[in-house]
Design a protein around this motif. Structure first.
Motif, PDB file in Angstrom:
ATOM      1  N   ASN A  76      -1.158  -3.213  -4.347  1.00  0.00           N
ATOM      2  CA  ASN A  76      -2.604  -2.980  -4.200  1.00  0.00           C
ATOM      3  C   ASN A  76      -3.088  -1.811  -5.051  1.00  0.00           C
ATOM      4  OD1 ASN A  76      -2.681  -5.142  -2.506  1.00  0.00           O
ATOM      5  ND2 ASN A  76      -2.560  -3.928  -0.625  1.00  0.00           N
ATOM      6  N   GLU A  77      -2.223  -0.803  -5.249  1.00  0.00           N
ATOM      7  CA  GLU A  77      -2.639   0.330  -6.088  1.00  0.00           C
ATOM      8  C   GLU A  77      -2.589  -0.064  -7.560  1.00  0.00           C
ATOM      9  OE1 GLU A  77      -4.035   2.328  -3.248  1.00  0.00           O
ATOM     10  OE2 GLU A  77      -4.036   3.271  -5.222  1.00  0.00           O
TER      11      GLU A  77
ATOM     12  N   GLU B 134      -9.773  10.247  -7.913  1.00  0.00           N
ATOM     13  CA  GLU B 134     -10.022   9.748  -6.553  1.00  0.00           C
ATOM     14  C   GLU B 134      -8.824  10.030  -5.642  1.00  0.00           C
ATOM     15  OE1 GLU B 134     -13.027   6.005  -7.742  1.00  0.00           O
ATOM     16  OE2 GLU B 134     -11.052   5.621  -6.833  1.00  0.00           O
TER      17      GLU B 134
ATOM     18  N   ARG C 176     -11.721   7.480  -1.634  1.00  0.00           N
ATOM     19  CA  ARG C 176     -10.605   6.771  -1.000  1.00  0.00           C
ATOM     20  C   ARG C 176     -10.506   7.126   0.480  1.00  0.00           C
ATOM     21  NH1 ARG C 176      -6.795   4.502  -4.466  1.00  0.00           N
ATOM     22  NH2 ARG C 176      -6.319   3.326  -2.557  1.00  0.00           N
TER      23      ARG C 176
ATOM     24  N   GLU D 134     -12.574  -3.171 -15.789  1.00  0.00           N
ATOM     25  CA  GLU D 134     -14.008  -2.924 -15.638  1.00  0.00           C
ATOM     26  C   GLU D 134     -14.465  -1.907 -16.680  1.00  0.00           C
ATOM     27  OE1 GLU D 134     -13.995  -3.144 -10.703  1.00  0.00           O
ATOM     28  OE2 GLU D 134     -14.239  -1.257 -11.803  1.00  0.00           O
TER      29      GLU D 134
ATOM     30  N   GLU E 186      -3.011  -2.988  -8.767  1.00  0.00           N
ATOM     31  CA  GLU E 186      -4.168  -3.875  -9.012  1.00  0.00           C
ATOM     32  C   GLU E 186      -5.461  -3.058  -9.111  1.00  0.00           C
ATOM     33  OE1 GLU E 186      -2.168  -7.922  -7.083  1.00  0.00           O
ATOM     34  OE2 GLU E 186      -3.789  -6.864  -5.986  1.00  0.00           O
ATOM     35  N   ARG E 187      -5.572  -1.985  -8.314  1.00  0.00           N
ATOM     36  CA  ARG E 187      -6.790  -1.153  -8.385  1.00  0.00           C
ATOM     37  C   ARG E 187      -6.867  -0.467  -9.765  1.00  0.00           C
ATOM     38  NH1 ARG E 187     -10.295   1.994  -4.908  1.00  0.00           N
ATOM     39  NH2 ARG E 187      -9.428   0.945  -3.077  1.00  0.00           N
TER      40      ARG E 187
ATOM     41  N   SER F 284     -14.130   1.254 -16.177  1.00  0.00           N
ATOM     42  CA  SER F 284     -14.832   2.149 -15.253  1.00  0.00           C
ATOM     43  C   SER F 284     -15.042   3.529 -15.836  1.00  0.00           C
ATOM     44  CB  SER F 284     -14.060   2.250 -13.952  1.00  0.00           C
ATOM     45  OG  SER F 284     -13.845   0.963 -13.457  1.00  0.00           O
TER      46      SER F 284
ATOM     47  N   TYR G 102      -9.214   7.000 -11.569  1.00  0.00           N
ATOM     48  CA  TYR G 102      -8.252   6.617 -10.512  1.00  0.00           C
ATOM     49  C   TYR G 102      -7.561   7.853  -9.943  1.00  0.00           C
ATOM     50  CZ  TYR G 102      -4.187   4.747  -8.163  1.00  0.00           C
ATOM     51  OH  TYR G 102      -3.231   4.485  -7.217  1.00  0.00           O
TER      52      TYR G 102
ATOM     53  N   ASP H  81       0.843  -1.198   0.000  1.00  0.00           N
ATOM     54  CA  ASP H  81       0.000   0.000   0.000  1.00  0.00           C
ATOM     55  C   ASP H  81       0.878   1.248   0.000  1.00  0.00           C
ATOM     56  OD1 ASP H  81      -2.027  -2.003   1.936  1.00  0.00           O
ATOM     57  OD2 ASP H  81      -2.700  -1.042   0.054  1.00  0.00           O
TER      58      ASP H  81
ATOM     59  N   ARG I 140      -7.810  -3.028 -12.300  1.00  0.00           N
ATOM     60  CA  ARG I 140      -9.224  -3.405 -12.158  1.00  0.00           C
ATOM     61  C   ARG I 140     -10.119  -2.345 -12.809  1.00  0.00           C
ATOM     62  NH1 ARG I 140      -9.017  -3.894  -7.047  1.00  0.00           N
ATOM     63  NH2 ARG I 140     -10.224  -2.073  -6.345  1.00  0.00           N
ATOM     64  N   TYR I 141      -9.833  -1.046 -12.581  1.00  0.00           N
ATOM     65  CA  TYR I 141     -10.628   0.026 -13.178  1.00  0.00           C
ATOM     66  C   TYR I 141     -10.592  -0.076 -14.713  1.00  0.00           C
ATOM     67  CZ  TYR I 141     -10.949   2.649  -8.707  1.00  0.00           C
ATOM     68  OH  TYR I 141     -11.190   3.066  -7.415  1.00  0.00           O
TER      69      TYR I 141
END
Ligand code: FBP
Length: 337
Positions: free
Chosen positions: A322-323, A225, A234, A333, A325-326, A335, A222, A201, A329-330
Motif C-alpha cells: 500500500n505504501e 507527509e 497521514r 499524478e 502504491e501510494r 504530485s 511523500y 501496511d 501514485r504520487y
C-alpha cells in the motif's frame, strides 16, 4: 524441531513441483557454499587482513574494498566448474565472465552483487551478497551482454545472504520466499522460516534523508507527509531506519514490513539512479513480490523493465504494497505536494 537443510528443501521443492531440475538445485547449493566461505572471510575481519581498500576501482568507478574483490573471486571460482552455468555477471566486473572452455557449460546465467553495502564493511555493520538466476536463451553460443538482457520476470531464482549477527540466506524459486540460517557447527544452511510475507501496511520507512533536497517533488511530498506524522495528512506517526546496506534494509522489511526507497535525484539522474537493475533491483523485486510486497521505480514495475545494460541503474521503491502504491501514485499524478 525437524532441521531441514537447504539441500533437502531444494530436493523436496523439486518433487512437489514434479520438476527434476538438478542443475538449478546444484547452482543454488554452490552459491550457498560460496556465501559460507564469504561469511568466514568477513567473520575474520582485521584478524584475516580483509578490511580496507583493495587499491582498485570497479566498472562503476567506485573504490573497491578488499572484500568486494575476495567475495567476487570466491563466487567465480565456486561456480565456473560445476557445469550448470553458461556465464556470470558481477557488479565488480565490466564484462560477463564466460565459463572456461575446459569446463562443461550449462543453461543458466548467474548475476550477482558479491558484497552489497560495501560502505559498512570496515565498521562491522551487516553486509550481504545478492544474486539472480536467468536461463541462457542459447547456451551453445559465445556469451554476450545481450544474453543477460532479460526482464526481471524471466528470473528463475533470486536470493540474498545477509552477513550479520547470524548469516541468513533468503531464497525464492518463484514459489514463495524462504529463509535459511547458517548452522556454523553443521556447516549447513537450515530452514528457519517458510513463506515470508510482507504486511501491506507499515509505519516504517527507509531512505537516505541526506539526499532530500535532490529528490523529485512527488518523493519530497511523500516523505514530508511521513515526517509530519500525526499532525500531517497521514494522521499517524512513521519511524525511520537506514542501514545503508540494501540487504539489511530489505531483510528488515521481509521480517516486519516497511518501505525502502532509493529514488531518482538530481545527483544520480544522469546515470538513471543509484542501485543496479540486474543484480540489485531485479532480484530484490522478485523476492519482495513473492512475499506479497511491491517494487517499482516510482513509476513502473521493476520486473517489467526491459534491460538496456549490464550495469544499468534504476530508482527503487519496494516493500509494503500500500505504501509502494501510494509513492507510485504520487509520481504518476506528478504530485506537487
Ligand atoms: P554497493 O555497496 O553494492 O555498491 O550497494 C549500494 C549500497 O551500498 C546499497 O547497499 C545501499 O542501500 C546504498 O548503496 C547506500 O547508499 P548511501 O551510501 O547513499 O546511503
Amino acid at each position: 524441531m525437524r532441521r531441514i537443510t537447504l539441500t533437502r528443501f531444494l530436493i523436496e521443492a523439486q518433487r512437489q513441483q514434479g520438476a527434476q531440475n538438478n542443475d538449478l538445485r546444484l547452482l543454488i547449493e554452490v552459491v550457498a557454499r560460496a556465501c559460507k566461505a564469504i561469511s568466514v572471510a568477513i567473520g575474520k575481519g582485521s584478524l584475516g587482513g580483509v578490511l580496507g581498500e583493495a587499491g582498485s576501482d570497479n566498472v562503476q568507478g567506485e573504490a573497491q574494498k578488499k572484500l568486494d574483490v575476495i567475495s567476487n573471486e570466491i563466487l567465480l571460482e565456486a561456480n565456473e566448474w560445476g557445469g550448470h552455468l553458461a556465464g556470470m555477471a558481477s557488479e565488480e566486473m565490466e564484462l560477463p565472465h564466460a565459463i572456461p572452455s575446459h569446463y562443461p557449460r550449462g543453461e543458466y546465467l548467474l548475476l550477482f552483487d558479491p558484497l552489497d553495502g560495501s560502505s559498512n564493511i570496515d565498521v562491522n555493520i551487516s553486509v550481504g551478497t545478492i544474486f539472480s538466476v536467468l536461463k541462457c536463451a542459447d547456451s551453445s553460443c559465445d556469451l554476450h551482454d545481450h544474453d543477460f538482457m532479460q526482464k526481471g520476470t524471466r528470473q528463475v531464482a533470486a536470493g540474498y545472504t545477509v552477513y550479520g549477527p547470524s548469516t541468513l540466506l533468503v531464497l525464492t524459486l518463484g514459489n514463495g520466499v524462504h529463509c535459511f540460517t547458517l548452522d556454523r557447527e553443521l556447516g549447513s544452511f537450515v530452514l528457519t522460516r517458510e513463506n515470508l510475507s510482507i504486511p501491506a501496511d507499515t509505519r516504517e520507512f527507509a531512505i537516505n534523508m541526506s539526499n532530500q533536497r535532490f529528490w523529485e517533488k512527488p518523493m519530497q511530498r511523500y516523505v514530508n507527509e511521513l515526517v509530519a506524522g500525526k499532525e500531517g495528512p497521514r494522521g499517524t506517526d512513521f519511524n525511520m531506519r537506514w542501514v545503508a546496506s540494501m540487504v539489511a534494509d530489505v531483510h528488515r522489511i521481509l521480517t516486519r514490513g516497511g518501505i525502502f526507497m532509493y529514488p531518482l535525484d538530481s545527483k544520480t539522474v544522469a546515470q538513471g539512479g543509484k542501485l543496479r537493475l540486474m543484480y540489485e533491483a531485479n532480484p530484490m523485486a522478485f523476492i519482495v513480490e513473492q512475499a506479497g510486497g511491491a517494487a517499482t521505480t516510482g513509476r513502473e514495475r521493476i520486473l517489467d523493465l526491459e534491460p538496456t545494460g549490464l550495469h544499468q541503474r534504476v530508482p527503487v521503491v519496494l516493500g509494503s504494497k500500500n505504501e509502494v502504491e501510494r509513492v507510485t501514485r504520487y509520481h504518476q499524478e506528478g504530485s506537487e505536494g
